[in-house]
Motif scaffolding. Sequence first.
Motif, short mmCIF file in Angstrom:
data_model
loop_
_atom_site.label_atom_id
_atom_site.label_comp_id
_atom_site.label_asym_id
_atom_site.label_seq_id
_atom_site.Cartn_x
_atom_site.Cartn_y
_atom_site.Cartn_z
N LEU A 78 3.37 -9.73 -9.15
CA LEU A 78 2.79 -8.45 -8.71
C LEU A 78 1.32 -8.68 -8.40
CD1 LEU A 78 4.39 -6.14 -11.44
CD2 LEU A 78 5.25 -6.59 -9.13
N ALA A 79 0.91 -8.38 -7.18
CA ALA A 79 -0.46 -8.68 -6.76
C ALA A 79 -1.10 -7.43 -6.17
CB ALA A 79 -0.46 -9.81 -5.73
N ASP A 80 -2.24 -7.02 -6.74
CA ASP A 80 -2.96 -5.83 -6.30
C ASP A 80 -4.19 -6.24 -5.51
OD1 ASP A 80 -3.84 -3.28 -5.93
OD2 ASP A 80 -4.05 -2.77 -8.04
N GLU A 81 -4.11 -6.14 -4.18
CA GLU A 81 -5.19 -6.53 -3.28
C GLU A 81 -5.71 -7.93 -3.63
OE1 GLU A 81 -6.09 -5.07 -0.64
OE2 GLU A 81 -5.84 -2.90 -0.80
N PRO A 82 -4.83 -8.94 -3.67
CA PRO A 82 -5.28 -10.26 -4.11
C PRO A 82 -6.27 -10.92 -3.18
CG PRO A 82 -3.09 -10.41 -3.15
CD PRO A 82 -3.43 -8.94 -3.26
N SER A 83 -6.35 -10.44 -1.94
CA SER A 83 -7.29 -11.03 -0.98
C SER A 83 -8.48 -10.13 -0.70
CB SER A 83 -6.56 -11.31 0.35
OG SER A 83 -6.02 -10.11 0.88
N GLY A 84 -8.58 -9.01 -1.42
CA GLY A 84 -9.61 -8.03 -1.12
C GLY A 84 -11.03 -8.53 -1.32
N ALA A 85 -11.22 -9.47 -2.25
CA ALA A 85 -12.57 -9.98 -2.52
C ALA A 85 -12.86 -11.27 -1.78
CB ALA A 85 -12.73 -10.20 -4.03
N LEU A 86 -11.99 -11.65 -0.84
CA LEU A 86 -12.12 -12.93 -0.17
C LEU A 86 -12.38 -12.75 1.32
CD1 LEU A 86 -9.04 -14.70 -1.82
CD2 LEU A 86 -11.42 -14.75 -2.59
N VAL A 103 0.21 -5.55 -2.85
CA VAL A 103 -0.52 -4.44 -2.27
C VAL A 103 -1.64 -5.01 -1.40
CG1 VAL A 103 -2.15 -2.58 -2.77
CG2 VAL A 103 -0.02 -2.75 -4.06
N THR A 104 -1.70 -4.60 -0.15
CA THR A 104 -2.75 -5.06 0.75
C THR A 104 -3.10 -3.96 1.74
OG1 THR A 104 -3.42 -6.78 2.34
CG2 THR A 104 -1.10 -6.13 2.34
N HIS A 105 -4.34 -3.97 2.22
CA HIS A 105 -4.77 -3.02 3.24
C HIS A 105 -4.81 -3.68 4.61
CE1 HIS A 105 -8.45 -5.24 2.30
NE2 HIS A 105 -8.84 -4.93 3.52
N ASP A 106 -4.56 -5.00 4.65
CA ASP A 106 -4.73 -5.78 5.87
C ASP A 106 -3.38 -6.02 6.53
OD1 ASP A 106 -5.07 -7.94 7.73
OD2 ASP A 106 -6.94 -8.48 6.70
N ALA A 107 -3.17 -5.43 7.71
CA ALA A 107 -1.88 -5.55 8.39
C ALA A 107 -1.57 -6.99 8.78
CB ALA A 107 -1.86 -4.67 9.64
N GLN A 108 -2.60 -7.77 9.12
CA GLN A 108 -2.34 -9.16 9.49
C GLN A 108 -1.85 -9.96 8.29
OE1 GLN A 108 -5.46 -11.04 11.69
NE2 GLN A 108 -4.54 -13.08 11.58
N LEU A 109 -2.43 -9.71 7.12
CA LEU A 109 -1.97 -10.41 5.92
C LEU A 109 -0.58 -9.91 5.53
CD1 LEU A 109 -5.23 -10.54 3.77
CD2 LEU A 109 -4.26 -12.30 5.25
N ALA A 110 -0.29 -8.63 5.76
CA ALA A 110 1.03 -8.10 5.44
C ALA A 110 2.12 -8.75 6.29
CB ALA A 110 1.05 -6.59 5.64
N SER A 111 1.73 -9.36 7.42
CA SER A 111 2.72 -10.00 8.28
C SER A 111 3.36 -11.22 7.61
CB SER A 111 2.09 -10.40 9.62
OG SER A 111 1.18 -11.48 9.46
N TRP A 112 2.78 -11.68 6.50
CA TRP A 112 3.41 -12.76 5.75
C TRP A 112 4.63 -12.27 4.97
CZ3 TRP A 112 2.24 -17.92 5.71
CH2 TRP A 112 1.06 -18.30 6.36
#
Length: 245
Positions: free
Chosen positions: A166-174, A199-208
């Motif tokens: 379970l990952a909550d915005e794992p790339s948000g600080a990167l 959980v992510t706000h980035d559609a490009q990252l969600a494409s994974w």
Amino acid sequence: MSLLEMRHVSRVYGQGAAEVRALQDINLDVDTGMMVAVMGPSGSGKSTLLTIAGSLEDPSSGEVRVCGQDLTGLPRNAKARLRRQTIGYVFQDFNLLPWLTAAENVALPLELDGVPARKARAAGMASLEALGLGDRATHFPDQMSGGERQRVAIARAVVGERKLLLADEPSGALDSANGEAVMRLIHAACKRGLAAVVVTHDAQLASWADRVVFLRDGRVTDQTIPAPGPESLLTSGPRQQGPGQ
């Protein structure tokens, strides 16, 4: 096999005029080897969904199963054991203990579960090496970059026999490069047999992800299968398309 099953899950806070419906009648299945991305505006219930899926919080109504085990009425100690042994968490702010080295941070969940220190450290090293961090094992968090710290957090989340990530915005600080690298690592962990909810706000990252779930006002408003994203370069054969794609 569904690692995570949520059936008609709702979560209500407060009463009367102060009542807030954080989740409303959520149904979600996440199978072995699958990554599901959750998107939605602030306050849509994304983080609440993760805390309930991870047994950190009980739903007001509905049923949650992890690895076939019904969490309803499960004693607190049993939930804690389930989290230590089966569920791994990755947070935006890493949540690493600053006074422990990378190897010690990764091994800690196993040691807390009674695994002998030597065996836990060996498993921790194997997890770090799988993410290309073997040479950083003796470094403390403040001696590593943000991307390295997040990889350590992922190594800790998948160490041992974990089944659900379970990952909550794992790339948000990167930055974008490190954010994509984190999603690639989670994707690779799923291909080894984990199930993941990210959980992510980035559609490009969600494409994974294999599937994207959209939340608004605590409800699932849509679910899609993304068009082939960056991960399509790593696999062969056609990828299933969602409706209208």
